[in-house]
Motif scaffolding. Structure first.
Motif, PDB file in Angstrom:
ATOM      1  N   THR A  46       0.679  -1.263   0.145  1.00  0.00           N
ATOM      2  CA  THR A  46       0.187  -0.124   0.022  1.00  0.00           C
ATOM      3  C   THR A  46       0.687   1.263   0.015  1.00  0.00           C
ATOM      4  N   LEU A  47       0.275   2.261  -0.645  1.00  0.00           N
ATOM      5  CA  LEU A  47       0.965   3.400  -0.457  1.00  0.00           C
ATOM      6  C   LEU A  47      -0.196   4.429  -0.121  1.00  0.00           C
ATOM      7  N   GLY A  48       0.222   5.683   0.730  1.00  0.00           N
ATOM      8  CA  GLY A  48      -0.617   6.563   1.030  1.00  0.00           C
ATOM      9  C   GLY A  48       0.297   8.369   1.269  1.00  0.00           C
ATOM     10  N   ARG A  49      -0.467   9.148   1.303  1.00  0.00           N
ATOM     11  CA  ARG A  49      -0.070  10.603   1.341  1.00  0.00           C
ATOM     12  C   ARG A  49      -0.826  11.158   2.695  1.00  0.00           C
ATOM     13  N   GLY A  50       0.106  11.884   3.140  1.00  0.00           N
ATOM     14  CA  GLY A  50      -0.513  12.580   4.559  1.00  0.00           C
ATOM     15  C   GLY A  50      -1.627  13.377   4.393  1.00  0.00           C
ATOM     16  N   LYS A  51      -2.492  13.143   5.477  1.00  0.00           N
ATOM     17  CA  LYS A  51      -3.576  13.937   5.363  1.00  0.00           C
ATOM     18  C   LYS A  51      -3.343  15.596   5.635  1.00  0.00           C
ATOM     19  N   GLU A  52      -2.534  15.993   6.293  1.00  0.00           N
ATOM     20  CA  GLU A  52      -2.009  17.174   6.821  1.00  0.00           C
ATOM     21  C   GLU A  52      -0.781  17.786   5.959  1.00  0.00           C
ATOM     22  N   ASP A  53      -0.099  16.651   5.554  1.00  0.00           N
ATOM     23  CA  ASP A  53       0.836  17.290   4.478  1.00  0.00           C
ATOM     24  C   ASP A  53       1.165  16.147   3.319  1.00  0.00           C
ATOM     25  N   ALA A  54       0.687  16.590   2.334  1.00  0.00           N
ATOM     26  CA  ALA A  54       0.543  15.606   1.077  1.00  0.00           C
ATOM     27  C   ALA A  54       2.042  15.102   0.646  1.00  0.00           C
ATOM     28  N   THR A  55       3.045  15.773   1.032  1.00  0.00           N
ATOM     29  CA  THR A  55       4.604  15.481   0.689  1.00  0.00           C
ATOM     30  C   THR A  55       4.851  14.456   1.698  1.00  0.00           C
ATOM     31  N   ALA A  56       4.409  14.150   2.820  1.00  0.00           N
ATOM     32  CA  ALA A  56       4.638  13.022   3.573  1.00  0.00           C
ATOM     33  C   ALA A  56       4.091  11.743   3.116  1.00  0.00           C
ATOM     34  N   LEU A  57       4.904  10.637   3.102  1.00  0.00           N
ATOM     35  CA  LEU A  57       4.247   9.479   2.536  1.00  0.00           C
ATOM     36  C   LEU A  57       4.419   8.318   3.445  1.00  0.00           C
ATOM     37  N   PHE A  58       3.401   7.440   3.275  1.00  0.00           N
ATOM     38  CA  PHE A  58       3.640   6.094   3.874  1.00  0.00           C
ATOM     39  C   PHE A  58       3.487   4.903   2.769  1.00  0.00           C
ATOM     40  N   VAL A  59       4.729   3.992   2.954  1.00  0.00           N
ATOM     41  CA  VAL A  59       4.659   2.943   1.776  1.00  0.00           C
ATOM     42  C   VAL A  59       4.920   1.283   2.567  1.00  0.00           C
ATOM     43  N   ALA A  60       3.936   0.697   2.296  1.00  0.00           N
ATOM     44  CA  ALA A  60       4.370  -0.663   3.045  1.00  0.00           C
ATOM     45  C   ALA A  60       4.544  -1.852   1.878  1.00  0.00           C
ATOM     46  N   ASN A  61       5.702  -2.442   2.255  1.00  0.00           N
ATOM     47  CA  ASN A  61       5.676  -3.676   1.401  1.00  0.00           C
ATOM     48  C   ASN A  61       5.975  -4.769   2.365  1.00  0.00           C
ATOM     49  N   LYS A  62       5.250  -5.979   1.675  1.00  0.00           N
ATOM     50  CA  LYS A  62       5.700  -7.340   2.396  1.00  0.00           C
ATOM     51  C   LYS A  62       7.079  -7.862   2.154  1.00  0.00           C
ATOM     52  N   ILE A  63       7.722  -8.418   3.268  1.00  0.00           N
ATOM     53  CA  ILE A  63       9.108  -8.771   2.856  1.00  0.00           C
ATOM     54  C   ILE A  63       9.073 -10.255   3.184  1.00  0.00           C
ATOM     55  N   ALA A  64       9.881 -10.933   2.464  1.00  0.00           N
ATOM     56  CA  ALA A  64      10.425 -12.387   2.642  1.00  0.00           C
ATOM     57  C   ALA A  64      11.552 -12.720   3.616  1.00  0.00           C
ATOM     58  N   ASP A  65      12.295 -11.729   3.660  1.00  0.00           N
ATOM     59  CA  ASP A  65      13.589 -11.943   4.244  1.00  0.00           C
ATOM     60  C   ASP A  65      14.051 -10.436   4.935  1.00  0.00           C
ATOM     61  N   VAL A  66      13.981 -10.409   6.414  1.00  0.00           N
ATOM     62  CA  VAL A  66      14.273  -9.132   7.064  1.00  0.00           C
ATOM     63  C   VAL A  66      15.497  -8.572   6.942  1.00  0.00           C
ATOM     64  N   GLU A  67      16.664  -9.397   7.019  1.00  0.00           N
ATOM     65  CA  GLU A  67      18.132  -9.127   7.056  1.00  0.00           C
ATOM     66  C   GLU A  67      18.420  -8.826   5.591  1.00  0.00           C
ATOM     67  N   LYS A  68      17.743  -9.355   4.542  1.00  0.00           N
ATOM     68  CA  LYS A  68      17.898  -9.106   3.186  1.00  0.00           C
ATOM     69  C   LYS A  68      17.389  -7.654   2.965  1.00  0.00           C
ATOM     70  N   THR A  69      16.325  -7.363   3.426  1.00  0.00           N
ATOM     71  CA  THR A  69      15.680  -6.103   3.275  1.00  0.00           C
ATOM     72  C   THR A  69      16.471  -4.856   3.820  1.00  0.00           C
ATOM     73  N   LYS A  70      16.908  -5.227   4.964  1.00  0.00           N
ATOM     74  CA  LYS A  70      17.626  -4.394   5.760  1.00  0.00           C
ATOM     75  C   LYS A  70      19.230  -4.154   5.039  1.00  0.00           C
ATOM     76  N   ALA A  71      19.614  -4.891   4.499  1.00  0.00           N
ATOM     77  CA  ALA A  71      20.935  -4.917   3.693  1.00  0.00           C
ATOM     78  C   ALA A  71      20.765  -3.851   2.485  1.00  0.00           C
ATOM     79  N   PHE A  72      19.275  -4.197   1.843  1.00  0.00           N
ATOM     80  CA  PHE A  72      18.987  -3.525   0.482  1.00  0.00           C
ATOM     81  C   PHE A  72      18.949  -2.023   0.955  1.00  0.00           C
ATOM     82  N   PHE A  73      18.137  -1.735   2.024  1.00  0.00           N
ATOM     83  CA  PHE A  73      18.012  -0.181   2.345  1.00  0.00           C
ATOM     84  C   PHE A  73      19.252   0.529   2.817  1.00  0.00           C
ATOM     85  N   ALA A  74      20.007  -0.308   3.307  1.00  0.00           N
ATOM     86  CA  ALA A  74      21.429   0.365   3.702  1.00  0.00           C
ATOM     87  C   ALA A  74      22.471   0.401   2.421  1.00  0.00           C
ATOM     88  N   ALA A  75      22.151  -0.142   1.614  1.00  0.00           N
ATOM     89  CA  ALA A  75      23.150  -0.183   0.480  1.00  0.00           C
ATOM     90  C   ALA A  75      23.130   1.314  -0.236  1.00  0.00           C
TER      91      ALA A  75
END
Length: 197
Positions: A46-75
């Motif tokens: 899912t994806l959403g935009r803030g009610k008070e500030d439309a430049t504030a975002l909320f993004v959710a992704n299902k993940i299969a491997d927590v450590e792999k995801t952490k490594a991806f976002f740290a890259a």
């Protein structure tokens, strides 16, 4: 008859909250990155935009491997890609989902709420005793319940909102103060109101 709790679930998600300089530009980059997410074990939820500030975002992704995801976002290359899309000040939440509702609901107003408790199981018992019907009568309904992967006593809740004024009044009520005390709240909840895209 009391509405039963949400159906049980057992999967992990990453929720990213960040700002954006140009939503349309960011969304184009994000939506064209399905293959990158898939190769790193992520599936868009899912994806959403803030009610008070439309430049504030909320993004959710299902993940299969927590450590792999952490490594991806740290890259570094991921950070460069996010920067080039105009994402600013990202904050990541790693959540184990325990209950999940996929039923269709009217409207697109949502709330993502997080807070710390002394003991998750104690909190959940009080939450269930409060009941879905009480929350629905106060302008909001359950969508998901999760707990922190890194801190299991951090609670994460997703709600759909039918009456923002009622919800706000309830969150400021003596009844809710008692619920917080009985369930072992530590500090105040962090609530992000957004519109689902």
């Amino acid at each position: 008859m009391e509405t039963p709790p949400l159906p049980s679930a057992d999967f992990n998600v990453i929720v990213a909250r960040h700002g954006v300089k140009d939503f349309d530009k960011w969304k184009t980059v994000y939506m064209s990155s399905d293959s990158i997410r898939a190769s790193n074990g992520m599936t868009h939820l899912t994806l959403g935009r803030g009610k008070e500030d439309a430049t504030a975002l909320f993004v959710a992704n299902k993940i299969a491997d927590v450590e792999k995801t952490k490594a991806f976002f740290a890259a570094p290359e991921t950070r460069v890609r996010m920067d080039s899309a105009g994402a600013t000040n990202p904050v990541f939440h790693y959540i184990h989902i325990l209950r999940w509702d996929t039923a269709a609901v009217q409207g697109k107003d949502r709330a993502f709420i997080s807070f710390k408790v002394k003991d998750f199981d104690t909190w959940l018992k009080v939450f269930d005793e409060e009941g879905r019907d009480t929350r629905a009568s106060n302008g909001f309904g359950d969508r998901a319940i999760g707990r922190g992967i890194d801190d299991p006593n951090t609670v994460y809740l997703a709600f759909y909102i039918t009456d923002p004024a009622k919800m706000t009044a309830f969150m400021q009520s003596e009844e809710f103060k008692k619920i917080k005390a009985d369930s072992g709240f530590e500090g105040e909840p962090d609530a992000f109101m957004y519109t689902a895209e």
